[in-house]
Design an enzyme around this catalytic site. Structure first.
Site, PDB file in Angstrom:
ATOM      1  N   ARG A 135       0.832  -1.208   0.000  1.00  0.00           N
ATOM      2  CA  ARG A 135       0.000   0.000   0.000  1.00  0.00           C
ATOM      3  C   ARG A 135       0.862   1.252   0.000  1.00  0.00           C
ATOM      4  O   ARG A 135       1.669   1.451   0.904  1.00  0.00           O
ATOM      5  CB  ARG A 135      -0.934  -0.004   1.197  1.00  0.00           C
ATOM      6  CG  ARG A 135      -1.857  -1.210   1.126  1.00  0.00           C
ATOM      7  CD  ARG A 135      -2.991  -1.155   2.082  1.00  0.00           C
ATOM      8  NE  ARG A 135      -3.897  -2.273   1.789  1.00  0.00           N
ATOM      9  CZ  ARG A 135      -5.042  -2.497   2.394  1.00  0.00           C
ATOM     10  NH1 ARG A 135      -5.454  -1.666   3.325  1.00  0.00           N
ATOM     11  NH2 ARG A 135      -5.804  -3.522   2.063  1.00  0.00           N
ATOM     12  N   GLU A 143       0.524   4.137   0.874  1.00  0.00           N
ATOM     13  CA  GLU A 143      -0.009   5.185   1.747  1.00  0.00           C
ATOM     14  C   GLU A 143       1.134   6.097   2.155  1.00  0.00           C
ATOM     15  O   GLU A 143       2.177   5.637   2.589  1.00  0.00           O
ATOM     16  CB  GLU A 143      -0.646   4.545   2.995  1.00  0.00           C
ATOM     17  CG  GLU A 143      -1.930   3.802   2.668  1.00  0.00           C
ATOM     18  CD  GLU A 143      -2.302   2.735   3.685  1.00  0.00           C
ATOM     19  OE1 GLU A 143      -1.415   2.295   4.444  1.00  0.00           O
ATOM     20  OE2 GLU A 143      -3.470   2.321   3.682  1.00  0.00           O
ATOM     21  N   HIS A 198       1.047   1.990  10.517  1.00  0.00           N
ATOM     22  CA  HIS A 198       0.955   1.739   9.078  1.00  0.00           C
ATOM     23  C   HIS A 198       2.281   1.277   8.506  1.00  0.00           C
ATOM     24  O   HIS A 198       3.325   1.862   8.787  1.00  0.00           O
ATOM     25  CB  HIS A 198       0.543   3.009   8.332  1.00  0.00           C
ATOM     26  CG  HIS A 198      -0.906   3.310   8.458  1.00  0.00           C
ATOM     27  ND1 HIS A 198      -1.399   4.081   9.470  1.00  0.00           N
ATOM     28  CD2 HIS A 198      -1.962   2.904   7.711  1.00  0.00           C
ATOM     29  CE1 HIS A 198      -2.720   4.153   9.344  1.00  0.00           C
ATOM     30  NE2 HIS A 198      -3.091   3.444   8.296  1.00  0.00           N
ATOM     31  N   GLU A 230      -7.971  -1.097  14.849  1.00  0.00           N
ATOM     32  CA  GLU A 230      -8.641  -1.988  13.907  1.00  0.00           C
ATOM     33  C   GLU A 230      -7.706  -3.128  13.522  1.00  0.00           C
ATOM     34  O   GLU A 230      -6.617  -2.905  13.038  1.00  0.00           O
ATOM     35  CB  GLU A 230      -9.027  -1.197  12.646  1.00  0.00           C
ATOM     36  CG  GLU A 230      -9.703  -2.062  11.595  1.00  0.00           C
ATOM     37  CD  GLU A 230      -9.633  -1.449  10.201  1.00  0.00           C
ATOM     38  OE1 GLU A 230     -10.036  -0.280  10.043  1.00  0.00           O
ATOM     39  OE2 GLU A 230      -9.161  -2.144   9.291  1.00  0.00           O
ATOM     40  N   SER A 280     -11.036  -6.029   8.824  1.00  0.00           N
ATOM     41  CA  SER A 280     -12.338  -5.613   8.331  1.00  0.00           C
ATOM     42  C   SER A 280     -12.813  -6.631   7.328  1.00  0.00           C
ATOM     43  O   SER A 280     -12.019  -7.325   6.695  1.00  0.00           O
ATOM     44  CB  SER A 280     -12.316  -4.189   7.782  1.00  0.00           C
ATOM     45  OG  SER A 280     -11.349  -4.078   6.806  1.00  0.00           O
TER      46      SER A 280
HETATM   47  P1  AMO Z   1      -8.463  -3.416   5.063  1.00  0.00           P
HETATM   48  O1  AMO Z   1      -7.972  -2.393   4.083  1.00  0.00           O
HETATM   49  O2  AMO Z   1      -9.247  -2.900   6.208  1.00  0.00           O
HETATM   50  O3  AMO Z   1      -9.406  -4.457   4.322  1.00  0.00           O
HETATM   51  O4  AMO Z   1      -7.228  -4.274   5.571  1.00  0.00           O
HETATM   52  C1  AMO Z   1      -7.418  -5.376   6.425  1.00  0.00           C
HETATM   53  C2  AMO Z   1      -6.508  -5.301   7.633  1.00  0.00           C
HETATM   54  O5  AMO Z   1      -5.151  -5.267   7.226  1.00  0.00           O
HETATM   55  C3  AMO Z   1      -4.390  -4.468   8.123  1.00  0.00           C
HETATM   56  N1  AMO Z   1      -3.775  -3.374   7.372  1.00  0.00           N
HETATM   57  C4  AMO Z   1      -2.569  -2.822   7.631  1.00  0.00           C
HETATM   58  N2  AMO Z   1      -1.640  -3.098   8.575  1.00  0.00           N
HETATM   59  C5  AMO Z   1      -0.507  -2.358   8.599  1.00  0.00           C
HETATM   60  N3  AMO Z   1      -0.260  -1.369   7.712  1.00  0.00           N
HETATM   61  C6  AMO Z   1      -1.157  -1.048   6.747  1.00  0.00           C
HETATM   62  N4  AMO Z   1      -0.885  -0.063   5.883  1.00  0.00           N
HETATM   63  C7  AMO Z   1      -2.374  -1.799   6.679  1.00  0.00           C
HETATM   64  N5  AMO Z   1      -3.456  -1.772   5.873  1.00  0.00           N
HETATM   65  C8  AMO Z   1      -4.276  -2.722   6.307  1.00  0.00           C
HETATM   66  C9  AMO Z   1      -5.366  -3.924   9.168  1.00  0.00           C
HETATM   67  C10 AMO Z   1      -6.690  -4.044   8.461  1.00  0.00           C
HETATM   68  O6  AMO Z   1      -7.767  -4.181   9.359  1.00  0.00           O
HETATM   69  N6  AMO Z   1     -10.050  -6.332   1.303  1.00  0.00           N
HETATM   70  C11 AMO Z   1     -10.335  -5.894   2.650  1.00  0.00           C
HETATM   71  C12 AMO Z   1     -10.576  -7.062   3.585  1.00  0.00           C
HETATM   72  C13 AMO Z   1     -11.845  -7.837   3.294  1.00  0.00           C
HETATM   73  O7  AMO Z   1     -12.913  -7.200   3.273  1.00  0.00           O
HETATM   74  O8  AMO Z   1     -11.754  -9.063   3.108  1.00  0.00           O
HETATM   75  C14 AMO Z   1      -9.152  -5.068   3.142  1.00  0.00           C
HETATM   76  O9  AMO Z   1      -8.094  -5.066   2.594  1.00  0.00           O
HETATM   77  O10 AMO Z   1      -5.298  -4.786  10.283  1.00  0.00           O
END
Ligand code: AMO
Length: 435
Positions: A215, A217, A224, A358, A361
């Site tokens: 990602r 971001e 993150h 979180e 999700s």
């Molecule tokens: P989401 O974007 O909420 O959902 O990602 C799911 C979980 O992944 C973790 N996460 C991260 N951890 C660390 N750094 C990041 N940048 C990061 N981004 C996400 C979090 C988050 O809750 N496709 C949907 C899931 C689904 O609906 O099946 C998804 O990607 O713990």
């Protein structure tokens, strides 16, 4: 010396007292007190003491006291019971082999009392990872992952691996890493979302993947990463999102339980783990807003919770005795295009939170192609970009749902770690691409 190691430090039981064995590892400390020298040797299970006598083996003694800290050596010697030495024994060396000499000064201490800056630690991660606390963390992580395989397989999920080089963005989001794929442009997968859903059209109706999320971001926060790992689950023939949440809470329970059994590692980390009660409480988004409003936080309906609001909610829930809680029935607008609507304004999307963070999700997904296209449009996406995904919805696909679960975030909460970078071997963040 026939081999570089016959025993790890912790493998040496009383049965070996009075015998010759070979141990190997890193030189953690050397103490020369003239006629005697003590060398502390560290291996993956712990440390042991080597005691050398100057009179007995002058050459060997000189060699040992001149070895630099963190060098790698193998020692063949007599295993002598000693109540004063750690583990109740010491090794009186007969033969020492230096396998690798460490340079001085060390860029980072392994057992120093002073804590180094996180950046210095990450720059020298191979040494940082020698620390017992970090070894403990990654051993616990390993155990947790094995419990994920065990639990999901016992529930008839099969493990899959989907592509990480993909043609259109995984989620329709903008935070994608672009790359050159021969003559075309491609992206690194932000999640296995579209593929795990596509698999629901194949008859492999329960799948999971332990995968990478890439990602782009821009934000640089303590929670993150730009490359993180996650557990993705997708399951078909569900009635609603509740079926998915049941799997998720049981999965978390199993992971938490497995971690609680890592007694030695938890002692090193000075952590205690109490098992949560199942089922986790379900709060609707509306109930969350009421709770926050009652506590003086004015959240507008439809808005995502800010980090601060999430934290406050976590505190409120912890006071009520809930470390884990689901937030359900999110506003449709705040969830991705594939989320099943629940009436006009709500969705069948949920988050799993732990103490205001979180962890996961998920949702029931839309399995009707027309509705899916309608939602894509409403989210400002071009359906043509998702043609190969949409095709899977034309020839028979059962109702389904799933979730994504961040492994590093989970470990942070499990072990009370302040920065997510600590929970992955070699973190990738806005500034860090090496090591
Ligand atoms: P989401 O974007 O909420 O959902 O990602 C799911 C979980 O992944 C973790 N996460 C991260 N951890 C660390 N750094 C990041 N940048 C990061 N981004 C996400 C979090 C988050 O809750 N496709 C949907 C899931 C689904 O609906 O099946 C998804 O990607 O713990």
């Amino acid at each position: 010396m026939e081999t570089y190691r016959t025993h790890y430090s912790k493998d040496v039981t009383k049965d070996y007292f009075g015998k010759n064995i070979t141990v190997a590892g890193w030189v953690e400390d050397i103490r020369n007190i003239g006629s005697l020298a003590f060398v502390i040797l560290r291996d993956r299970l712990g440390t042991l003491q080597i005691t050398a006598f100057k009179k007995k083996h002058p050459e060997l003694f000189d060699m040992l006291v001149n070895i630099t800290r963190e060098s790698v050596i193998s020692v063949y010697g007599f295993c002598k019971q000693s109540d004063k030495a750690r583990n109740g024994y010491e090794i009186i060396p007969e033969e020492v082999k230096i396998l690798s000499l460490a340079e001085t000064p060390l860029p980072l201490g392994v057992v120093d009392k002073v804590e180094s800056e996180l950046d210095t630690r990450l720059d020298n991660r191979f040494i940082d990872l020698r620390k017992p606390e970090l070894q403990a963390l990654f051993k616990i992580r390993n155990e947790i992952i094995s419990s994920v395989h065990n639990y999901l397989r016992s529930e008839n999920f099969i493990e899959v691996h989907t592509p990480k080089i993909i043609a259109s963005s995984s989620e329709g989001g903008t935070d994608v890493f672009r790359l050159k794929y021969f003559e075309r442009e491609a992206f690194l997968a932000q999640s296995p979302q579209l593929y795990k859903q596509t698999l629901m059209a194949t008859g492999l109706d329960r799948v999971y993947e332990i995968a990478w999320y890439f990602r782009a971001e821009e934000h640089n926060t303590r929670r993150h990463l730009n490359e993180s790992t996650a557990i993705d689950v997708e399951m078909a023939f569900i009635k609603n999102e509740e079926d998915v949440m049941k799997i998720l809470e049981n999965l978390v329970y199993n992971m938490w339980k497995k971690a609680s059994e890592c007694k030695e590692e938890l002692t090193i980390l000075k952590r205690e783990i109490n098992l949560p009660n199942l089922p986790f409480i379900r709060l609707t988004y509306d109930e969350v807003l009421k709770l926050l409003n009652k506590n003086g936080y004015d959240v507008k309906w439809g808005d995502d919770l800010t980090t601060e609001q999430e934290k406050i909610l976590g505190d409120i829930m912890q006071k009520k005795g809930h470390e884990f809680y689901f937030i359900t029935k999110y506003p449709l607008e705040s969830k991705p295009f594939y989320t099943m609507p629940d009436g006009e304004k709500l969705s069948r999307g949920f988050d799993l939170e732990c103490k205001g963070m979180e962890l996961s999700s998920g949702s029931q997904r839309i399995h009707d192609k027309e509705l899916l296209e309608k939602r894509m449009k409403a989210c400002g996406l071009d359906a043509a970009q998702f043609e190969s995904y949409l095709k899977a919805f034309r020839y028979g696909i059962p109702p389904h749902g799933g979730f994504g679960f961040g492994i590093e975030r989970f470990i942070m909460e499990l072990l009370d770690i302040q920065n997510v970078r600590e929970c992955i071997l070699f973190p990738r963040d806005r500034n860090r691409l090496t090591p």
